[in-house]
Design a protein around this motif. Structure first.
Motif, mmCIF file in Angstrom:
data_model
loop_
_atom_site.group_PDB
_atom_site.id
_atom_site.type_symbol
_atom_site.label_atom_id
_atom_site.label_comp_id
_atom_site.label_asym_id
_atom_site.label_seq_id
_atom_site.Cartn_x
_atom_site.Cartn_y
_atom_site.Cartn_z
ATOM 1 N N ASN A 158 49.244 -39.140 60.502
ATOM 2 C CA ASN A 158 49.276 -39.536 61.922
ATOM 3 C C ASN A 158 49.122 -38.327 62.850
ATOM 4 O O ASN A 158 48.411 -38.387 63.850
ATOM 5 N N LEU A 159 49.808 -37.236 62.509
ATOM 6 C CA LEU A 159 49.712 -36.033 63.330
ATOM 7 C C LEU A 159 48.291 -35.490 63.321
ATOM 8 O O LEU A 159 47.714 -35.172 64.375
ATOM 9 N N TYR A 160 47.699 -35.378 62.125
ATOM 10 C CA TYR A 160 46.357 -34.813 62.030
ATOM 11 C C TYR A 160 45.300 -35.731 62.638
ATOM 12 O O TYR A 160 44.292 -35.257 63.179
ATOM 13 N N ALA A 161 45.522 -37.040 62.585
ATOM 14 C CA ALA A 161 44.584 -37.966 63.215
ATOM 15 C C ALA A 161 44.594 -37.785 64.735
ATOM 16 O O ALA A 161 43.540 -37.839 65.387
ATOM 17 N N MET A 162 45.789 -37.568 65.284
ATOM 18 C CA MET A 162 45.883 -37.320 66.728
ATOM 19 C C MET A 162 45.167 -36.030 67.100
ATOM 20 O O MET A 162 44.443 -35.966 68.099
ATOM 21 N N LEU A 163 45.346 -34.964 66.285
ATOM 22 C CA LEU A 163 44.688 -33.693 66.571
ATOM 23 C C LEU A 163 43.169 -33.797 66.427
ATOM 24 O O LEU A 163 42.418 -33.148 67.168
ATOM 25 N N SER A 164 42.723 -34.622 65.483
ATOM 26 C CA SER A 164 41.277 -34.772 65.280
ATOM 27 C C SER A 164 40.619 -35.398 66.497
ATOM 28 O O SER A 164 39.420 -35.191 66.745
ATOM 29 N N ALA A 169 57.628 -33.664 82.211
ATOM 30 C CA ALA A 169 57.211 -32.781 81.111
ATOM 31 C C ALA A 169 55.975 -31.985 81.508
ATOM 32 O O ALA A 169 54.916 -32.558 81.786
ATOM 33 N N SER A 170 56.119 -30.654 81.537
ATOM 34 C CA SER A 170 54.965 -29.787 81.785
ATOM 35 C C SER A 170 54.200 -29.518 80.493
ATOM 36 O O SER A 170 52.995 -29.288 80.521
ATOM 37 N N ALA A 171 54.919 -29.531 79.362
ATOM 38 C CA ALA A 171 54.296 -29.314 78.061
ATOM 39 C C ALA A 171 55.241 -29.814 76.979
ATOM 40 O O ALA A 171 56.449 -29.913 77.181
ATOM 41 N N ILE A 172 54.661 -30.117 75.816
ATOM 42 C CA ILE A 172 55.420 -30.528 74.638
ATOM 43 C C ILE A 172 55.287 -29.437 73.584
ATOM 44 O O ILE A 172 54.197 -28.912 73.344
ATOM 45 N N LEU A 173 56.427 -29.099 72.953
ATOM 46 C CA LEU A 173 56.458 -28.077 71.902
ATOM 47 C C LEU A 173 56.872 -28.737 70.596
ATOM 48 O O LEU A 173 57.936 -29.360 70.513
ATOM 49 N N LEU A 174 56.029 -28.614 69.585
ATOM 50 C CA LEU A 174 56.310 -29.171 68.260
ATOM 51 C C LEU A 174 56.255 -28.041 67.249
ATOM 52 O O LEU A 174 55.195 -27.437 67.034
ATOM 53 N N VAL A 175 57.405 -27.731 66.640
ATOM 54 C CA VAL A 175 57.522 -26.562 65.768
ATOM 55 C C VAL A 175 57.868 -26.985 64.339
ATOM 56 O O VAL A 175 58.934 -27.560 64.096
ATOM 57 N N SER A 176 56.973 -26.734 63.425
ATOM 58 C CA SER A 176 57.186 -26.890 61.994
ATOM 59 C C SER A 176 57.759 -28.252 61.590
ATOM 60 O O SER A 176 58.816 -28.338 60.948
ATOM 61 N N PRO A 177 57.071 -29.345 61.927
ATOM 62 C CA PRO A 177 57.546 -30.653 61.451
ATOM 63 C C PRO A 177 57.402 -30.744 59.924
ATOM 64 O O PRO A 177 56.384 -30.340 59.375
ATOM 65 N N GLN A 178 58.435 -31.277 59.275
ATOM 66 C CA GLN A 178 58.414 -31.400 57.818
ATOM 67 C C GLN A 178 58.049 -32.808 57.370
ATOM 68 O O GLN A 178 57.789 -33.046 56.185
ATOM 69 N N THR A 179 58.063 -33.764 58.289
ATOM 70 C CA THR A 179 57.612 -35.121 58.020
ATOM 71 C C THR A 179 56.657 -35.546 59.119
ATOM 72 O O THR A 179 56.655 -34.987 60.224
ATOM 73 N N ASP A 180 55.858 -36.536 58.811
ATOM 74 C CA ASP A 180 54.814 -36.968 59.746
ATOM 75 C C ASP A 180 55.409 -37.726 60.936
ATOM 76 O O ASP A 180 56.513 -38.270 60.873
ATOM 77 N N LEU A 181 54.657 -37.742 62.028
ATOM 78 C CA LEU A 181 54.998 -38.612 63.144
ATOM 79 C C LEU A 181 54.796 -40.060 62.720
ATOM 80 O O LEU A 181 53.914 -40.373 61.909
ATOM 81 N N SER A 182 55.607 -40.931 63.258
ATOM 82 C CA SER A 182 55.362 -42.357 63.028
ATOM 83 C C SER A 182 54.140 -42.772 63.841
ATOM 84 O O SER A 182 53.704 -42.054 64.755
ATOM 85 N N ALA A 183 53.593 -43.937 63.528
ATOM 86 C CA ALA A 183 52.430 -44.424 64.267
ATOM 87 C C ALA A 183 52.761 -44.589 65.746
ATOM 88 O O ALA A 183 51.938 -44.269 66.629
ATOM 89 N N ASP A 184 53.982 -45.080 66.044
ATOM 90 C CA ASP A 184 54.383 -45.263 67.440
ATOM 91 C C ASP A 184 54.501 -43.914 68.158
ATOM 92 O O ASP A 184 54.073 -43.778 69.311
#
Length: 473
Positions: free
Chosen positions: A262-268, A219-234
């Protein structure tokens, strides 16, 4: 007396003849000198879209060539496309490693089978190196649509983007892989964006983290586009671990009523956080007329945005959420704004419950970032994140408003994440002939000058000259 007059006339005639011969000689000499100059010097591109001028990105790619690239233009005599022929000529002028060849399919009907099983159209181009080859069909170099500026059918020339991408493809040793996450109601990206990513020589694949259990090593990069539900903790933990090891992430999201803890905690952890709500732009110059939530943010200088700034391009971010740099974060983090609203903007914290676009008590004051990056270098590992807070910006309808600049921005961002700055997206060019727009005030001034002032000046000059000659007599 007559002899003197004849002598003066003879001398005057000889003098005039000599001057004429000198001027003719100078003109002929100048033409001979100009004919020896390269075409790149004597030909000036006066088209508004610079149809016959290659971009700085292409010049950079061509300057970096270290091996010969054979380019075959497959075309019957008399059926050449002027845009393609001129573009290929410019490539050859800019690099001695570009070797142009014209192949007449009527004489060599099986030539293309050495490189492709496809039937090659007239003006199809085959780009080949010692490692691999790529076919670019003529239809791939043109896009067709409607130009709302002039209300006419428009043809957009994408030849430079396609051909420069082909040159990079046949010369690069490794093609970066971008994984698009799924499993959270993510938006499927459009065919236009997918094609733009592939054209920039990136391999786009899907990925469900829970099913895979980890981020693939290629993986050179990960693309996440418009998630409508949160990532799980795992999932958040796996993504966090990938980033800590030098990973790259592009997040394109908008306001979502669902909690994304979970997503926003990772970004923080990388110094970025959301400003919940939808931004309204009160500065009329920074939004689409009549749609104050269709923002036209200011582009800040960055490797990602510089090509767009140089082209005076605009970005539109509909229904964007604000994002900001956290007040405290690790000193090793470098946070950079990409897109910024005006200080007249404000955010509706409850967009679903609001009844007006006008500013109300409780609205948050701008300016807001709607695009930003975070970088960190740890033990020779470069961590990079980019976040755009409008998931509607990648829709074709939004991209059309700004003539493709939104897609350019996304592809530029992926190029930056994958350390392919020399692959920053080459903008497509419209073949529509622009009209000269003259304001009413300027029209009136020009009319007055042409119909009144110039004739009056000529008349006055004639009267003055006549009077002067009368007095001399």
């Amino acid at each position: 007396m007559n002899v003197k007059k004849t002598s003066r006339r003879t001398k005057s005639g000889i003098y005039s003849l000599a001057i004429s011969l000198v001027m003719i000689a100078l003109v002929i000499g100048a033409n001979l000198i100009v004919s020896l100059l390269p075409k790149s010097v004597v030909k000036i591109d006066t088209t508004a879209e610079k149809l016959y001028t290659v971009s700085g990105q292409t010049e950079q790619v061509l300057a970096g060539l270290s091996e010969d690239i054979q380019i075959y233009l497959i075309v019957e005599p008399g059926k050449e496309d002027s845009y393609i022929v001129n573009l290929l000529g410019r490539y050859a002028q800019l690099s001695r490693h570009i070797k142009l060849n014209r192949i007449n399919p009527l004489i060599h009907p099986t030539f293309t089978l050495n490189y492709s099983d496809e039937t090659v159209e007239n003006n199809g181009v085959i780009v080949t190196s010692s490692a691999r080859s790529m076919l670019v069909q003529q239809n791939d170099m043109f896009e067709y649509g409607f130009d709302y500026t002039y209300y006419t059918n428009a043809t957009v020339f994408t030849g430079e983007r396609k051909l420069t991408g082909a040159i990079r493809y046949v010369t690069e040793e490794n093609v970066p892989t971008v994984y698009q996450l799924s499993g959270h109601g993510e938006t499927t990206i459009s065919e236009r964006l997918t094609e733009a990513i592939v054209t920039e020589n990136m391999d786009l694949k899907g990925l469900d983290i829970l099913t895979a259990g980890s981020i693939p090593t290629d993986a050179s990069a990960i693309l996440l586009v418009s998630p409508q539900t949160d990532l799980s903790a795992d999932e958040a933990s796996i993504l966090q671990r990938y980033l800590d090891q030098g990973g790259k992430l592009l997040l394109i999201s908008g306001f979502c009523a669902e909690p994304m803890n979970n997503l926003y905690a990772m970004l923080s952890a990388f110094g970025m956080e959301p400003v919940q709500g939808v931004i309204i732009e009160a500065d009329g110059a920074r939004s689409i007329s009549g749609y104050p939530y269709y923002l036209l943010p200011v582009l800040h200088e960055h490797t990602i945005t510089n090509p767009l700034i140089q082209d005076h391009a605009k970005i539109v971010t509909p229904t964007a959420m604000g994002i900001r740099e956290m007040a405290t974060h690790r000193s090793s983090l470098v946070i950079s704004p990409l897109l910024m609203t005006s200080d007249k903007s404000y955010s509706k914290t409850d967009p679903y419950g609001t009844q007006t676009f006008e500013r109300e008590a409780g609205d948050l004051s701008g300016p807001f970032r709607v695009g930003m990056t975070a970088e960190e270098r740890i033990n020779d590992r470069d961590i990079k994140l980019a976040w755009y807070s409008s998931d509607m910006m990648i829709l074709d309808q939004a991209d059309d408003i700004v003539s493709g600049s939104n897609i350019d921005l996304v592809v530029n961002t992926l190029g930056w994440l994958c350390n392919q700055e020399n692959g920053i997206n080459v903008r497509a060019k419209s073949t529509v002939t622009p009209y000269l727009t003259v304001s009413t005030a300027l029209k009136n001034i020009m009319g007055t000058v042409i119909t009144v002032i110039l004739p009056a000046a000529a008349l006055a000059a004639g009267v003055a000259i006549y009077s002067y000659r009368r007095r001399r007599k």
